[in-house]
Enzyme design. Structure first.
Site, PDB file in Angstrom:
ATOM      1  N   LYS A 177       0.838  -1.205   0.000  1.00  0.00           N
ATOM      2  CA  LYS A 177       0.000   0.000   0.000  1.00  0.00           C
ATOM      3  C   LYS A 177       0.873   1.255   0.000  1.00  0.00           C
ATOM      4  CE  LYS A 177      -1.856   2.779   2.936  1.00  0.00           C
ATOM      5  NZ  LYS A 177      -1.793   4.041   2.149  1.00  0.00           N
TER       6      LYS A 177
ATOM      7  N   GLU B 160       9.950   0.788  10.412  1.00  0.00           N
ATOM      8  CA  GLU B 160      11.006   1.787  10.199  1.00  0.00           C
ATOM      9  C   GLU B 160      10.337   3.129  10.415  1.00  0.00           C
ATOM     10  OE1 GLU B 160      12.868   4.558   8.999  1.00  0.00           O
ATOM     11  OE2 GLU B 160      12.903   3.825   6.924  1.00  0.00           O
TER      12      GLU B 160
ATOM     13  N   GLU C 133       9.783  15.275  15.545  1.00  0.00           N
ATOM     14  CA  GLU C 133      10.198  15.183  14.149  1.00  0.00           C
ATOM     15  C   GLU C 133       9.397  16.189  13.326  1.00  0.00           C
ATOM     16  OE1 GLU C 133       9.228  11.525  11.912  1.00  0.00           O
ATOM     17  OE2 GLU C 133      11.319  11.547  11.281  1.00  0.00           O
TER      18      GLU C 133
ATOM     19  N   CYS D 271      13.549  10.528   7.092  1.00  0.00           N
ATOM     20  CA  CYS D 271      13.468  10.023   8.472  1.00  0.00           C
ATOM     21  C   CYS D 271      14.808  10.171   9.192  1.00  0.00           C
ATOM     22  CB  CYS D 271      12.994   8.583   8.469  1.00  0.00           C
ATOM     23  SG  CYS D 271      13.906   7.538   7.341  1.00  0.00           S
TER      24      CYS D 271
HETATM   25  P1  NAP Z   1       1.959   7.991   8.347  1.00  0.00           P
HETATM   26  O1  NAP Z   1       0.558   8.326   8.669  1.00  0.00           O
HETATM   27  O2  NAP Z   1       2.749   7.214   9.310  1.00  0.00           O
HETATM   28  O3  NAP Z   1       1.919   7.252   6.926  1.00  0.00           O
HETATM   29  C1  NAP Z   1       2.744   6.212   6.498  1.00  0.00           C
HETATM   30  C2  NAP Z   1       1.896   5.126   5.831  1.00  0.00           C
HETATM   31  O4  NAP Z   1       1.043   4.521   6.795  1.00  0.00           O
HETATM   32  C3  NAP Z   1       0.983   5.645   4.739  1.00  0.00           C
HETATM   33  O5  NAP Z   1       0.901   4.689   3.706  1.00  0.00           O
HETATM   34  C4  NAP Z   1      -0.316   5.760   5.479  1.00  0.00           C
HETATM   35  O6  NAP Z   1      -1.424   5.742   4.630  1.00  0.00           O
HETATM   36  C5  NAP Z   1      -0.281   4.552   6.351  1.00  0.00           C
HETATM   37  N1  NAP Z   1      -1.174   4.590   7.493  1.00  0.00           N
HETATM   38  C6  NAP Z   1      -1.639   5.675   8.172  1.00  0.00           C
HETATM   39  N2  NAP Z   1      -2.468   5.306   9.161  1.00  0.00           N
HETATM   40  C7  NAP Z   1      -2.549   3.957   9.130  1.00  0.00           C
HETATM   41  C8  NAP Z   1      -3.262   2.983   9.888  1.00  0.00           C
HETATM   42  N3  NAP Z   1      -4.062   3.337  10.881  1.00  0.00           N
HETATM   43  N4  NAP Z   1      -3.104   1.684   9.565  1.00  0.00           N
HETATM   44  C9  NAP Z   1      -2.309   1.307   8.566  1.00  0.00           C
HETATM   45  N5  NAP Z   1      -1.619   2.184   7.800  1.00  0.00           N
HETATM   46  C10 NAP Z   1      -1.731   3.493   8.083  1.00  0.00           C
HETATM   47  O7  NAP Z   1       2.756   9.286   8.018  1.00  0.00           O
HETATM   48  P2  NAP Z   1       2.141  10.666   7.466  1.00  0.00           P
HETATM   49  O8  NAP Z   1       0.858  11.003   8.182  1.00  0.00           O
HETATM   50  O9  NAP Z   1       2.081  10.594   6.002  1.00  0.00           O
HETATM   51  O10 NAP Z   1       3.247  11.654   7.949  1.00  0.00           O
HETATM   52  C11 NAP Z   1       3.213  12.097   9.291  1.00  0.00           C
HETATM   53  C12 NAP Z   1       4.582  12.168   9.880  1.00  0.00           C
HETATM   54  O11 NAP Z   1       5.189  10.903   9.848  1.00  0.00           O
HETATM   55  C13 NAP Z   1       5.541  13.054   9.129  1.00  0.00           C
HETATM   56  O12 NAP Z   1       5.366  14.391   9.434  1.00  0.00           O
HETATM   57  C14 NAP Z   1       6.830  12.510   9.586  1.00  0.00           C
HETATM   58  O13 NAP Z   1       7.160  13.047  10.837  1.00  0.00           O
HETATM   59  C15 NAP Z   1       6.570  11.033   9.741  1.00  0.00           C
HETATM   60  N6  NAP Z   1       7.033  10.257   8.580  1.00  0.00           N
HETATM   61  C16 NAP Z   1       8.097   9.446   8.744  1.00  0.00           C
HETATM   62  C17 NAP Z   1       8.567   8.714   7.670  1.00  0.00           C
HETATM   63  C18 NAP Z   1       9.739   7.813   7.788  1.00  0.00           C
HETATM   64  O14 NAP Z   1      10.332   7.450   6.792  1.00  0.00           O
HETATM   65  N7  NAP Z   1      10.120   7.379   8.964  1.00  0.00           N
HETATM   66  C19 NAP Z   1       7.977   8.828   6.419  1.00  0.00           C
HETATM   67  C20 NAP Z   1       6.863   9.648   6.290  1.00  0.00           C
HETATM   68  C21 NAP Z   1       6.409  10.359   7.380  1.00  0.00           C
HETATM   69  P3  NAP Z   1      -2.014   7.125   4.034  1.00  0.00           P
HETATM   70  O15 NAP Z   1      -0.877   8.013   3.731  1.00  0.00           O
HETATM   71  O16 NAP Z   1      -2.719   6.710   2.840  1.00  0.00           O
HETATM   72  O17 NAP Z   1      -2.914   7.649   5.098  1.00  0.00           O
END
Ligand code: NAP
Ligand code: MG
Length: 500
Positions: free
Chosen positions: A197, A272, A403, A306
């Site tokens: 996904k 991760e 972060e 990240c």
């Molecule tokens: P996120 O919500 O953690 O999204 C990452 C993935 O998880 C996306 O595919 C997301 O889907 C999915 N997801 C979200 N809620 C879920 C759930 N309840 N069950 C299963 N999968 C779920 O990250 P974000 O909201 O896009 O970004 C928020 C913050 O996360 C950023 O500001 C940053 O601090 C951090 N982040 C960290 C990394 C990293 O590489 N460690 C990467 C991105 C973001 P959808 O996007 O379709 O909702």
């Protein structure tokens, strides 16, 4: 703004045509080797964050589509895929690497449009990184071996390394193609099948990759790609009884949720997650190199990394000189059109992310940190933010603890190595750290003492398909890349043969 030269086909098969289009990209779900509409018929928009314009309407998977994809992945796993010779699986991975490479310009453009990152970076990092990882695990496919174990004279004991089965893989939007590749390559290498996904913000390159998976000749159902939302499509995958493993990259908050939800069906989970990595500059360092490293550490990929070096720890003696030089660089970075070859920093991925970063900047000001440069939006249209430096930061401030995931660095000072390590480790995260010094003892002492999955010495952001990557503490569980990722995607079976 340059004209996009990527065409996308709408769900239901009709295709969008416009000027200067040179490539057609699927926007439907990839299930069992076919592109199909979502069962609900629902779609969502993916936008270009540099123009705020819609690029395409993409099919939106939910639980029903997850069921179909998992069933296809199960059939593939129990069928042809698990009977295939390991070396032939490797050949398919290598073929996929070659196909990505053949389409590298197209991938680079598509990624830059969907994510907002500079085309020079997608060309130099994202796309070659994807090619490398498939190629690397192609080589491993026939080398994932068990062992014979000497126990008693009257038994023969050995282990088999077997795939988990169906893997659910959930990825973020910051390196969409690269993260899809980091997930798929080792899983497929070990003989698993996958339901991937992508993030809702950036689904396009994963769908293009799915087309190449088919072209490479993978049996149907081995790879399935389901664009959709986290709580619905992602959640259904995590809770699914017939998914054996979940691999996730994203926020620590969602990582925790996933681990809790996966407990219901006792899946193997690897995570991760986020970071707040200390980038430690000692006074005896090559300061010019350290400044370059700090720039790369925080502004690469608009800070949406990240392992970004978001906490810059500078030894007091060189602080003024260092911050001046860093600010000089930050001010001259060219922020703009991601498709322009001269652009050095592109757009943040979404309005939500853009607002979140600016809110952190406000918070930093309110808590008493000083903005040296930046601190505001760049350009009137698109989600651009100026490269930003905070000085006079203390480690208890929000901008030093949370972060931000944007081009915002928090600068702190220290007096000696003990203080640097103390402050460096004073964080809930542990993804990466860097030290800059000419003193080899100091470098090794710091590398040992810093609680992080990766420590760089006199460099920043280096990575390779062969080198394990992952987090200590709240930054995750498990290691991707390298031989270590094979552990994530296999389980061990012990076999006892009586010779008595
Ligand atoms: P996120 O919500 O953690 O999204 C990452 C993935 O998880 C996306 O595919 C997301 O889907 C999915 N997801 C979200 N809620 C879920 C759930 N309840 N069950 C299963 N999968 C779920 O990250 P974000 O909201 O896009 O970004 C928020 C913050 O996360 C950023 O500001 C940053 O601090 C951090 N982040 C960290 C990394 C990293 O590489 N460690 C990467 C991105 C973001 P959808 O996007 O379709 O909702
Ligand atoms: Mg997008």
């Amino acid at each position: 703004m340059a004209e996009p030269s990527v065409a996308v086909s709408k769900p239901s098969g009709s295709s969008t045509k416009s000027t200067a289009r040179s490539v057609a990209t699927e926007t439907r779900l990839f299930i069992d080797g076919e592109f199909v509409d979502a069962m609900s018929g629902k779609t969502f928009s993916t936008i270009n964050p540099a123009t705020e314009e819609i690029i395409a309407e993409v099919a939106e998977a939910d639980a029903a589509d997850v069921d179909a994809a998992v069933a296809a992945a199960r059939r593939a796993f129990e069928g042809e895929w698990s009977r295939m010779r390991a070396r032939d699986r490797g050949r398919l991975l290598q073929r996929l690497a070659e196909l990505i490479d053949e389409h590298r310009d197209e991938f680079a453009r598509l990624e830059s449009m969907d994510n907002g990152k500079p085309i020079t970076e997608t060309r130099a990092v994202d796309v070659p990184g994807a090619v490398e990882i498939f190629s690397y695990y192609a080589g491993w496919a026939d080398k994932v071996v068990g062992e014979t174990i000497p126990t008693n004279d009257d038994v023969f004991t050995y282990t088999l390394r077997e795939p988990h089965g169906v893997c659910g893989q959930i990825i973020p939007w910051n390196f969409p193609l690269l993260m899809a590749s980091w997930k798929l390559a080792p899983a497929l290498c070990c003989g698993n099948t996958c339901v991937l996904k992508p993030a809702e913000q950036t689904p396009l390159t994963a769908l293009r990759l799915a087309e190449l998976v088919r072209e490479a000749g993978f049996p149907k159902g081995v790879v399935n790609v389901l664009p959709g939302f986290g709580p619905t499509a992602g959640g259904a995958l995590v809770r699914h009884r017939d998914v054996n493993k979940i691999a996730f990259t994203g926020s620590t908050e969602v990582g925790r949720l996933i681990q809790r939800e996966a407990a219901g069906t006792l899946k193997s989970v690897s995570l991760e997650l986020g970071g707040k990595s200390p980038n430690v500059v000692f006074a005896d360092a090559d300061i010019d190199a350290a400044v370059q490293g700090a720039v790369r550490g925080i502004y690469f990929n608009q800070g949406e990394v990240c392992r970004a070096g978001s906490r810059l720890l500078v030894e007091e003696k060189v602080h003024d000189r260092f911050v001046d030089a860093l600010a000089g660089h930050a001010r001259t970075l060219r922020v703009g059109d991601p498709l322009d070859e001269s652009t050095q920093m592109g757009a943040q991925v979404s309005e939500e992310q853009f607002e979140k970063i600016l809110a952190y900047v406000e918070r930093g000001r309110n808590e008493g940190a000083k903005v040296v440069t930046g601190g505001a939006r760049a350009r009137n249209k698109g989600y651009f933010i100026q490269p930003t430096i905070f000085d006079d930061v203390t480690n208890d401030m929000t901008i030093a603890r949370e972060e931000i995931f944007g081009p915002v660095v928090a600068t702190l000072t220290f007096r000696d190595i003990e203080e640097a390590i103390g402050v460096g480790n004073d964080t809930s995260y542990g993804l990466a750290a860097a030290v800059w010094t000419r003193d080899i003892k100091k470098a090794h002492r710091a590398a040992r003492a810093l609680k992080a999955g990766t420590v760089w010495v006199n460099t920043y952001n280096a990575f390779d398909a062969a080198v394990p990557f992952g987090g200590y503490k709240d930054s995750g569980i498990g290691r991707e890349c390298g031989r270590q990722a094979l552990d994530l995607y296999t389980q061990t079976k012990s076999v006892w043969i009586s010779l008595a």
